[in-house]
Design a protein around this motif. Structure first.
Motif, PDB file in Angstrom:
ATOM      1  N   THR A 283       1.948 -55.443  39.848  1.00 60.36           N
ATOM      2  CA  THR A 283       1.557 -56.984  38.766  1.00 60.36           C
ATOM      3  C   THR A 283       1.331 -57.813  39.741  1.00 60.36           C
ATOM      4  N   LEU A 284       0.557 -58.720  39.345  1.00 63.23           N
ATOM      5  CA  LEU A 284       0.046 -59.908  39.975  1.00 63.23           C
ATOM      6  C   LEU A 284       0.751 -61.054  39.761  1.00 63.23           C
ATOM      7  N   ALA A 285       0.657 -62.334  40.384  1.00 66.24           N
ATOM      8  CA  ALA A 285       1.228 -63.631  40.371  1.00 66.24           C
ATOM      9  C   ALA A 285       0.736 -64.038  39.006  1.00 66.24           C
ATOM     10  N   THR A 286      -0.434 -63.865  38.440  1.00 70.61           N
ATOM     11  CA  THR A 286      -1.068 -64.377  37.309  1.00 70.61           C
ATOM     12  C   THR A 286      -0.528 -63.933  36.130  1.00 70.61           C
ATOM     13  N   ASP A 287       0.112 -62.789  36.308  1.00 70.38           N
ATOM     14  CA  ASP A 287       0.968 -61.952  34.909  1.00 70.38           C
ATOM     15  C   ASP A 287       2.195 -62.765  35.008  1.00 70.38           C
ATOM     16  N   VAL A 288       2.946 -63.351  35.656  1.00 73.18           N
ATOM     17  CA  VAL A 288       3.945 -63.869  35.721  1.00 73.18           C
ATOM     18  C   VAL A 288       4.222 -65.394  35.526  1.00 73.18           C
ATOM     19  N   MET A 289       3.188 -65.885  36.148  1.00 77.18           N
ATOM     20  CA  MET A 289       3.151 -67.518  36.178  1.00 77.18           C
ATOM     21  C   MET A 289       3.195 -68.040  34.939  1.00 77.18           C
ATOM     22  N   ARG A 290       3.783 -69.483  34.730  1.00 80.49           N
ATOM     23  CA  ARG A 290       3.775 -70.024  33.560  1.00 80.49           C
ATOM     24  C   ARG A 290       2.718 -71.401  33.828  1.00 80.49           C
ATOM     25  N   PRO A 291       1.922 -71.924  32.826  1.00 80.42           N
ATOM     26  CA  PRO A 291       1.938 -71.511  31.349  1.00 80.42           C
ATOM     27  C   PRO A 291       1.002 -70.113  31.179  1.00 80.42           C
ATOM     28  N   ARG A 292       1.810 -69.253  30.227  1.00 79.32           N
ATOM     29  CA  ARG A 292       1.044 -68.167  29.587  1.00 79.32           C
ATOM     30  C   ARG A 292       0.005 -68.508  28.620  1.00 79.32           C
ATOM     31  N   ARG A 293      -0.628 -67.461  28.124  1.00 78.44           N
ATOM     32  CA  ARG A 293      -1.737 -67.670  27.212  1.00 78.44           C
ATOM     33  C   ARG A 293      -1.146 -68.289  26.025  1.00 78.44           C
ATOM     34  N   ASN A 294      -1.632 -69.194  25.156  1.00 75.73           N
ATOM     35  CA  ASN A 294      -1.167 -69.795  24.133  1.00 75.73           C
ATOM     36  C   ASN A 294      -0.095 -70.874  24.241  1.00 75.73           C
ATOM     37  N   ASP A 295       0.334 -71.052  25.616  1.00 75.20           N
ATOM     38  CA  ASP A 295       1.382 -71.951  25.974  1.00 75.20           C
ATOM     39  C   ASP A 295       0.714 -73.288  26.156  1.00 75.20           C
ATOM     40  N   PRO A 296       1.227 -74.415  26.095  1.00 77.58           N
ATOM     41  CA  PRO A 296       0.951 -75.784  26.280  1.00 77.58           C
ATOM     42  C   PRO A 296       0.420 -75.852  27.742  1.00 77.58           C
TER      43      PRO A 296
ATOM     44  N   GLY B 227      13.725 -67.930  50.632  1.00 82.12           N
ATOM     45  CA  GLY B 227      14.722 -68.568  49.641  1.00 82.12           C
ATOM     46  C   GLY B 227      14.015 -69.629  48.735  1.00 82.12           C
ATOM     47  N   LEU B 228      12.863 -69.404  48.376  1.00 82.32           N
ATOM     48  CA  LEU B 228      12.090 -70.235  47.425  1.00 82.32           C
ATOM     49  C   LEU B 228      12.972 -70.742  46.223  1.00 82.32           C
ATOM     50  N   ARG B 229      12.488 -71.886  45.725  1.00 85.43           N
ATOM     51  CA  ARG B 229      12.980 -72.199  44.387  1.00 85.43           C
ATOM     52  C   ARG B 229      12.000 -72.412  43.418  1.00 85.43           C
ATOM     53  N   GLN B 230      10.595 -72.603  43.783  1.00 85.19           N
ATOM     54  CA  GLN B 230       9.514 -72.258  43.003  1.00 85.19           C
ATOM     55  C   GLN B 230       8.193 -72.321  44.019  1.00 85.19           C
TER      56      GLN B 230
ATOM     57  N   THR C 128      -2.457 -71.124  42.789  1.00 89.51           N
ATOM     58  CA  THR C 128      -3.519 -72.038  42.816  1.00 89.51           C
ATOM     59  C   THR C 128      -4.793 -70.995  42.992  1.00 89.51           C
ATOM     60  N   ARG C 129      -6.100 -71.605  42.713  1.00 90.12           N
ATOM     61  CA  ARG C 129      -7.280 -70.727  42.978  1.00 90.12           C
ATOM     62  C   ARG C 129      -8.284 -71.705  43.438  1.00 90.12           C
ATOM     63  N   SER C 130      -8.942 -71.552  44.632  1.00 91.84           N
ATOM     64  CA  SER C 130      -9.574 -72.488  45.477  1.00 91.84           C
ATOM     65  C   SER C 130      -9.278 -74.025  45.419  1.00 91.84           C
ATOM     66  N   GLY C 131      -7.790 -73.985  45.682  1.00 91.02           N
ATOM     67  CA  GLY C 131      -7.265 -75.629  45.724  1.00 91.02           C
ATOM     68  C   GLY C 131      -6.944 -75.882  44.193  1.00 91.02           C
ATOM     69  N   ARG C 132      -7.225 -75.387  43.168  1.00 87.30           N
ATOM     70  CA  ARG C 132      -6.843 -75.798  41.884  1.00 87.30           C
ATOM     71  C   ARG C 132      -5.779 -75.164  41.302  1.00 87.30           C
ATOM     72  N   LEU C 133      -4.992 -76.095  40.834  1.00 90.65           N
ATOM     73  CA  LEU C 133      -3.524 -75.579  40.020  1.00 90.65           C
ATOM     74  C   LEU C 133      -3.904 -74.824  38.961  1.00 90.65           C
ATOM     75  N   LEU C 134      -3.159 -73.770  38.866  1.00 92.01           N
ATOM     76  CA  LEU C 134      -3.137 -72.814  37.729  1.00 92.01           C
ATOM     77  C   LEU C 134      -1.918 -72.766  36.893  1.00 92.01           C
ATOM     78  N   GLY C 135      -0.744 -72.486  37.822  1.00 92.84           N
ATOM     79  CA  GLY C 135       0.410 -72.499  37.212  1.00 92.84           C
ATOM     80  C   GLY C 135       1.712 -72.484  38.225  1.00 92.84           C
ATOM     81  N   ILE C 136       2.833 -72.120  37.714  1.00 93.63           N
ATOM     82  CA  ILE C 136       3.997 -72.057  38.687  1.00 93.63           C
ATOM     83  C   ILE C 136       4.970 -70.807  38.172  1.00 93.63           C
ATOM     84  N   ILE C 137       5.506 -70.386  39.236  1.00 88.91           N
ATOM     85  CA  ILE C 137       6.491 -69.320  39.360  1.00 88.91           C
ATOM     86  C   ILE C 137       7.907 -69.840  39.812  1.00 88.91           C
ATOM     87  N   THR C 138       8.857 -69.745  39.065  1.00 91.55           N
ATOM     88  CA  THR C 138      10.216 -69.954  39.590  1.00 91.55           C
ATOM     89  C   THR C 138      11.017 -68.934  39.815  1.00 91.55           C
TER      90      THR C 138
END
Length: 769
Positions: free
Chosen positions: A603-616, A730-733, A737-747
């Motif tokens: 799986t890839l980071a994009t499958d796990v990150m939030r927001p998911r599709r249809n999320d605010p 030991g990351l918290r979150q 990103t893609r090309s410096g643009r923020l896409l989401g967050i993984i905690t």
């Protein structure tokens, strides 16, 4: 600098450009910034960089004056001072616990007339009428029936002793569970699952507090003395970590840095095992293999020192009265033979199967306790289990005594001076050998009686331990597991010994069992069985073997111990990778990312990150266009631990990350100390203030609390790599990103949920942040 200073002297131009001193009041740290809330995970990278900054500042200051040099030396030595204090206190507490347990365990059966605070053994030491054959009998020690009625034999005396044994057991366990329930709910259990979680970076406030330390120490004595199937060894690790936490609060280097505090707690865990088993090296390896998450080389030296001091302190107290540190000293006179590896490996298989059975049954029972009405009546449960244990344990001499004494007897070799039932062999009157070289002999009636009693004790221990571990009292698992293995091992040992005696002409015995020679040591089988069962439950390997040989002094039996430990781990791992502690961590839903788990899914980071599709969309802050009111509304409406900061909502270009707690404290502090900060004030995270009309209220600079180097991955990073990064750093979150643009967050919680999902488990079982 006070926030109000320099207000009148600041020109409008300076205000407009953000050049006034007023803007930079946050450049001075304020209380609680960088701290964490309860049930949250720490950011290891941030803690490490904060410690590096602190160290750099101290080093540069040390060149300025002699006083600063002294301060820097004190800072460097503070770690060793903390280790010394932990070793002294944990060693002292362990000694006191050992002495109190001995006395209170014997109190269930009788009392010493010369001094009521003497245990049975101490009472007969001081007696002049004790003979060597009957060294456990002396007129100064009287059983309760003899003291009350004057009769020591007969059915009436037996029933009275039985009744009082059960009554004392119920009283001790009732006191233990009541104290835990009223004063320190965190003092129950073994504590190792929670300590593993805390060392991985989780915050559980109060778990290592002063009250927990005091109540755990007192209730541990009561719980073990009540005769329940539990040990004091696991909880002693919790006690030692409480000592470590206590001394951390004396030094700001550790009290203000959660990462550094965990280094101390890792060393304290080593000291705990050191005093629990009298095994300093095993303690260090236990901390490294089983408990610690982050274990740098510096912590290894300090753990070694803390374990050494703790062991030395315990040895000075000498609670066992034998001038030895080890709990079960053995002195076998025969070597082991290659053919014996077969029964040793079979004991390893038994250990692995028992470990699997125990973990599954205990977790099922604990889950039932959590999800049904049973969990609402902890006092009743403890009293019921104690009552059943005491009623069933008293008739059998092997379950009546304390588990440590039982293991000690099972490990013992049968010398000429042993009076145990297990040593009731038929002697050859023509034997003219030296005392320490006793040949194999046929078993007498006492041995066969003992075998039946041991078989019943084995079944009893296997069943009752499942229901005991996890109750609302301090309960360790090391000693009950070792007892199960030692009983099974001794039975196998006697069987092999008798087979070798009666069939010494068989091909397998011919090479190493000559008639009249001593070739099989049943005590060694008990030792190997104990190691196998302990390994099956905890999945320890290296530290287990070291603890076992330190515990018994049987250095030449490392190979049998290793064979049994490895076999038990292989067999147990075939049914499931988790040991008992990992299973309890999972049951409680703690966010623990096990270093040993393998993630093999594509799986890839994009499958796990939030927001998911249809999320605010992602809740973000902009670098210079958000007002104080906007920030406060965002904090109020969401429960996220932090917020990414971007250049603008249109570009979504990432600047940094700010923690929720730091943001809340900074705004609260600014409102109290800085004039002109109102709800419509603009919050900015840049070096210079935004160009604002003069009519606008005072802006608020919060660059100080912004993390300018948050960890980022791209959306196409494989999750295997992301999981590895979370584990090793030991990351918290982590921001995506893609090309410096923020896409989401993984905690960390997202990673754990995803891993649970991939293993077809319930992802909602991860409860905490």
């Amino acid at each position: 600098m006070e926030a109000g200073e320099g207000v009148s002297g600041t020109t409008p131009t300076e205000e407009m450009n953000g050049a006034g001193n007023l803007m930079d009041f946050l450049d001075e740290p304020f209380p609680d910034v960088g701290t964490y809330e309860d049930f949250h995970t720490i950011d290891w990278l941030r803690e490490k960089s904060r410690d590096t900054d602190r160290h750099r500042k101290i080093t540069s200051k040390s060149k300025e004056s002699f006083w600063e040099l002294i301060k820097s030396l004190l800072d460097a030595w503070s770690g060793w001072v903390v280790m010394l204090l932990i070793g002294l206190l944990s060693g002292t507490l362990a000694g006191v616990i050992d002495l109190a347990v001995d006395w209170m365990t014997d109190l269930k059966e009788g009392v010493c007339l010369t001094a009521f605070y003497y245990s049975h053994e101490q009472c007969c030491w001081t007696s002049n009428e004790t003979t060597f054959e009957d060294r456990d009998k002396c007129p100064q020690w009287q059983k309760w029936a003899e003291l009350m009625t004057g009769h020591s034999e007969g059915g009436g005396a037996y029933l009275l002793n039985y009744f009082l044994y059960v009554l004392w057991a119920l009283l001790f366990s009732f006191l233990a569970v009541s104290l835990v329930r009223v004063f320190a709910p965190y003092a129950c259990g073994s504590g190792i699952p929670e300590i593993k979680t805390i060392l991985s970076g989780f915050i559980i406030r109060g778990y290592l507090g002063k009250w927990t330390l005091l109540i755990k120490t007192v209730t541990l004595v009561l719980a073990v003395s009540s005769g329940l199937s539990l040990g004091k060894e696991g909880p002693l690790v919790h006690v030692a970590c409480c000592c470590g936490n206590l001394f951390c609060s004396l030094f700001s280097k550790y009290s203000k840095n959660e990462g550094k505090r965990r280094e101390v707690l890792s060393a304290a865990a080593a000291a705990g095992v050191s005093v629990a088993f009298g095994a300093p090296i095993g303690g260090v390896l236990f901390s490294l293999e089983e408990v610690s998450y982050y274990f740098p080389l510096k912590t290894l030296w300090r753990s070694f020192f803390a374990a050494l001091v703790a062991a030395f302190t315990l040895r000075s107290i000498n609670p066992f009265g034998n001038s030895r540190l080890v709990l079960f000293y053995v002195e076998y006179h025969t070597p082991w033979y290659m053919a014996e590896l077969v029964p040793f490996i079979l004991l390893g298989v038994f250990g692995g199967l028992w470990g699997t059975l125990f973990i599954r049954a205990n977790i099922a029972w604990c889950r039932r306790r959590k999800t049904t009405q049973l969990g609402k009546y902890p006092v009743l449960e403890v009293i019921a289990v104690t009552g059943i244990t005491a009623l069933l344990a008293f008739p059998n001499p092997y379950t009546r005594r304390s588990t440590s004494e039982l293991i000690s007897e099972l490990f013992n070799d049968c010398g000429a001076l042993e009076s145990s039932q297990l040593c009731d062999y038929i002697n050859n009157p023509n034997m003219s050998r030296p005392v320490d070289d006793i040949p194999d002999r046929p078993a007498g009636p006492g041995v066969y009686t003992a075998l039946w009693q041991l078989a019943l004790a084995l079944v009893f221990k296997i069943v009752i331990t499942i229901f005991t571990f996890g109750m609302k009292i301090p309960s360790g698992l090391f000693i009950p597991s070792m007892a199960v293995g030692a009983i099974a091992g001794r039975i196998v040992g006697i069987a092999v010994e008798q087979m070798a005696y009666h069939h010494h002409d068989w091909i397998i015995f011919k090479n190493w069992c000559r008639p009249g020679a001593d070739c099989v040591t049943p005590g060694l089988y008990a030792m190997v069985g104990a190691a196998a069962c302990l390994g099956g439950v905890t999945r320890m390997t290296v530290s287990l073997v070291v603890i076992m040989f330190e515990l018994t002094g049987g250095l030449e039996y490392i190979v049998p111990l290793m064979a049994a430990a490895v076999t038990s781990k292989w067999v147990a791992d075939a049914f499931g990778k988790e040991g008992i502690y990992e299973s309890h961590i999972q049951l409680n839903g703690y966010p623990y990312l096990d270093v040993r788990d393998e993630f093999t899914h594509r799986t890839l980071a994009t499958d796990v990150m939030r927001p998911r599709r249809n999320d605010p969309p992602l809740a973000v802050l902009t670098q210079d266009s958000t007002t104080v009111e906007d920030v406060e509304t965002l904090i109020k409406d969401t429960d996220y631990n932090g917020f990414p900061v971007v250049v603008s909502r249109e570009s979504e270009r990432l600047i940094g990350f700010v923690q929720r707690r730091d943001l809340t404290l900074a705004i609260k502090n600014a409102r109290q100390k800085q004039d002109g900060v109102v709800s419509s004030s603009v919050v900015y995270f840049t070096e210079d203030a935004p160009q604002l009309p003069l009519s606008n209220p005072q802006p608020l600079k919060l660059r100080r609390v912004l993390n300018l180097s948050p960890f980022t991955v791209t959306d196409h990073t494989p999750m295997e790599t992301v999981v590895d990064i979370f584990r090793k750093l030991g990351l918290r979150q982590c921001l995506v990103t893609r090309s410096g643009r923020l896409l989401g967050i993984i905690t960390k919680k997202d990673v754990l949920r995803h891993m649970a999902q991939m293993m077809n488990q319930d992802p909602e079982s991860i409860m905490f942040n």
